[in-house]
Design a protein around this motif. Structure first.
Motif, short mmCIF file in Angstrom:
data_model
loop_
_atom_site.label_atom_id
_atom_site.label_comp_id
_atom_site.label_asym_id
_atom_site.label_seq_id
_atom_site.Cartn_x
_atom_site.Cartn_y
_atom_site.Cartn_z
N LYS A 102 84.54 45.38 -58.57
CA LYS A 102 85.13 46.69 -58.82
C LYS A 102 84.09 47.77 -58.56
N PRO A 103 84.44 48.83 -57.78
CA PRO A 103 83.47 49.88 -57.47
C PRO A 103 82.87 50.51 -58.71
N LEU A 104 81.59 50.81 -58.64
CA LEU A 104 80.87 51.39 -59.76
C LEU A 104 81.32 52.82 -60.06
N ILE A 105 81.45 53.63 -58.99
CA ILE A 105 81.73 55.06 -59.15
C ILE A 105 83.22 55.29 -59.37
N GLN A 106 83.59 55.58 -60.60
CA GLN A 106 84.98 55.92 -60.92
C GLN A 106 85.15 57.44 -61.00
N GLU A 107 84.10 58.12 -61.43
CA GLU A 107 84.08 59.58 -61.50
C GLU A 107 82.72 60.05 -60.98
N TYR A 108 82.71 61.14 -60.25
CA TYR A 108 81.46 61.59 -59.67
C TYR A 108 80.49 62.13 -60.71
N SER A 109 80.98 62.41 -61.90
CA SER A 109 80.07 62.81 -62.99
C SER A 109 79.08 61.70 -63.31
N GLN A 110 79.41 60.45 -62.94
CA GLN A 110 78.49 59.33 -63.17
C GLN A 110 77.19 59.50 -62.40
N LEU A 111 77.22 60.23 -61.30
CA LEU A 111 76.02 60.40 -60.49
C LEU A 111 74.89 61.09 -61.26
N ASP A 112 75.27 61.87 -62.28
CA ASP A 112 74.26 62.56 -63.09
C ASP A 112 73.37 61.57 -63.84
N ASP A 113 73.88 60.35 -64.04
CA ASP A 113 73.14 59.35 -64.82
C ASP A 113 72.53 58.25 -63.96
N ILE A 114 72.65 58.36 -62.64
CA ILE A 114 72.13 57.33 -61.74
C ILE A 114 70.94 57.89 -60.98
N GLU A 115 69.82 57.18 -61.04
CA GLU A 115 68.63 57.57 -60.30
C GLU A 115 68.52 56.74 -59.03
N SER A 116 67.88 57.29 -58.04
CA SER A 116 67.63 56.52 -56.82
C SER A 116 66.78 55.31 -57.16
N ALA A 117 66.93 54.25 -56.37
CA ALA A 117 66.21 53.00 -56.62
C ALA A 117 64.76 53.12 -56.16
N ASP A 118 63.85 52.88 -57.07
CA ASP A 118 62.41 52.88 -56.77
C ASP A 118 61.99 51.45 -56.46
N ALA A 119 61.62 51.20 -55.21
CA ALA A 119 61.29 49.84 -54.79
C ALA A 119 60.11 49.24 -55.54
N LYS A 120 59.29 50.07 -56.17
CA LYS A 120 58.15 49.56 -56.93
C LYS A 120 58.53 49.18 -58.36
N LYS A 121 59.73 49.62 -58.82
CA LYS A 121 60.11 49.39 -60.20
C LYS A 121 61.45 48.68 -60.34
N ASN A 122 62.35 48.88 -59.40
CA ASN A 122 63.70 48.32 -59.51
C ASN A 122 63.66 46.80 -59.33
N GLU A 123 64.10 46.07 -60.33
CA GLU A 123 63.97 44.61 -60.30
C GLU A 123 64.76 43.98 -59.17
N ARG A 124 65.90 44.58 -58.82
CA ARG A 124 66.68 44.00 -57.71
C ARG A 124 65.91 44.11 -56.40
N ILE A 125 65.29 45.25 -56.15
CA ILE A 125 64.52 45.42 -54.93
C ILE A 125 63.24 44.59 -54.96
N LEU A 126 62.66 44.45 -56.14
CA LEU A 126 61.42 43.67 -56.27
C LEU A 126 61.64 42.21 -55.87
N THR A 127 62.86 41.70 -56.03
CA THR A 127 63.16 40.34 -55.57
C THR A 127 62.88 40.21 -54.08
N PHE A 128 63.29 41.21 -53.32
CA PHE A 128 63.08 41.18 -51.87
C PHE A 128 61.63 41.46 -51.52
#
Length: 356
Positions: A102-128
């Motif tokens: 199911k898509p994450l973004i249901q309302e665009y107000s959610q964008l206020d609480d989402i930060e861009s992914a930091d490859a040095k800190k984001n665990e999902r990116i750190l896997t790669f």
């Protein structure tokens, strides 16, 4: 398992790339069959591990390269990894390809609480990043590696849903630009990560197909972000981007020529000769053997004929040519079919003189 030069080749992929760039003779035209999860069946690595276990991810890449000896290894995070890094979800079945939840973004107000992914800190990116560390040691001096960062519009479609995203481009354009900015900054952080390992960048943006959005929407919502990303990738990695575009892209070729591209990979429904004539003087061309009707469903004769035809046309591209499939080979394809692709590439792509 160690990564090794293929016994049928005179040169390693890295030696071949260097010779081409320096204008020296080389043994054959480069070949990159796109395989994706096909490598899971070949290596015995599960689809889940292929996306989550750095050692298994590397194991699958090494197994595929050692068998076939193609000219570039492409690792994640890809569209899927960046979607998840931003909070989206995918379902990973035991068999078959992962698919979006199911898509994450249901309302665009959610964008206020989402930060861009930091490859040095984001665990999902750190896997790669952990996979990249393994592959950097294995592939050094043998084969170039690229980090795939997907495409901004396709990542946006994963987070919002394709139909809603297309509707919102007309109803809520500013919100869409906000979402694309968040994604673009995440992709740029992944480029920074790739640069640390000396890797190039690959991109694919299938939902940006003009059959879905049209050239005007492409110009407004895709071109500026992709241009920014390709410029940034060249600046940070000192390598141009390998871009794959699905579908009939004729109407956006004028935009594609403006990117900093190592190659433009084209869908098999594209007339390769037209691409060579209209684009080949400006950017390198890659393509475009049909991955389904020819590779998966064809026999040795059909595969050889298709490879030969593509090479005869592609080598006329003045900026360079890479033999490739028109999209990913289906994961259920008989592994021997890729052997035949590579055998044909080595036979018909032989060159005792420079072709570019």
């Amino acid at each position: 398992m160690k990564l090794q030069k293929h016994k049928a080749d005179q040169m390693t992929p890295m030696e071949r790339r260097t010779a081409i760039r320096e204008g020296r003779d080389y043994d054959r035209i480069p070949c990159v069959p796109f395989m994706g999860e096909f490598k899971c069946g070949l290596s015995g690595v599960s689809v889940w591990d292929f996306w989550h276990d750095p050692k298994k991810m590397a194991e699958a890449e090494i197994a595929a390269f050692n068998r076939y000896g193609y000219d570039r290894i492409v690792i994640g995070p890809n569209t899927r990894g960046i979607t998840e890094a931003l909070g989206g979800r995918f379902i990973y079945p035991q068999k078959g390809l992962p698919f979006s939840d199911k898509p994450l973004i249901q309302e665009y107000s959610q964008l206020d609480d989402i930060e861009s992914a930091d490859a040095k800190k984001n665990e999902r990116i750190l896997t790669f990043a952990r996979e990249a560390e393994i592959m950097a040691k294995e592939a050094e001096g043998i084969v170039p590696i690229e980090v795939s960062i997907g495409g901004p519009f396709t990542i946006a479609s994963n987070l919002r849903g394709v139909e809603l995203l297309l509707r919102d481009c007309r109803k809520y354009p500013e919100e869409i630009h906000g979402l694309l900015r968040l994604i673009t900054e995440s992709q740029k952080s992944c480029i920074d990560m790739a640069a640390e390992f000396g890797f190039g960048i690959a991109m694919a943006d299938p939902v940006a197909n003009p059959a879905l959005i049209g050239p005007k929407m492409y110009e407004k919502f895709v071109f500026p972000y992709t241009k920014e990303i390709t410029d940034y990738a060249l600046l940070k990695t000192n390598e141009r981007v390998s871009l794959h575009m699905c579908g009939k892209t004729y109407s956006i070729w004028k935009y594609l020529c403006q990117y900093e591209l190592n190659e433009l990979s084209l869908d098999n429904i594209i007339d390769l000769e037209r691409a060579v004539l209209e684009l080949g003087n400006e950017i390198p061309i890659a393509g475009n053997v049909d991955p389904v009707e020819v590779v998966m469903n064809g026999g040795r004769k059909e595969i050889c004929e298709a490879v030969k035809s593509c090479i005869e046309i592609g080598k006329k591209a003045k900026k360079g040519y890479v033999l490739a499939t028109g999209c990913d080979v289906p994961d259920t394809t008989d592994p021997q079919k890729i052997d035949w692709v590579m055998e044909a590439a080595r036979e018909y792509g032989k060159t005792g003189e420079r072709t570019i």
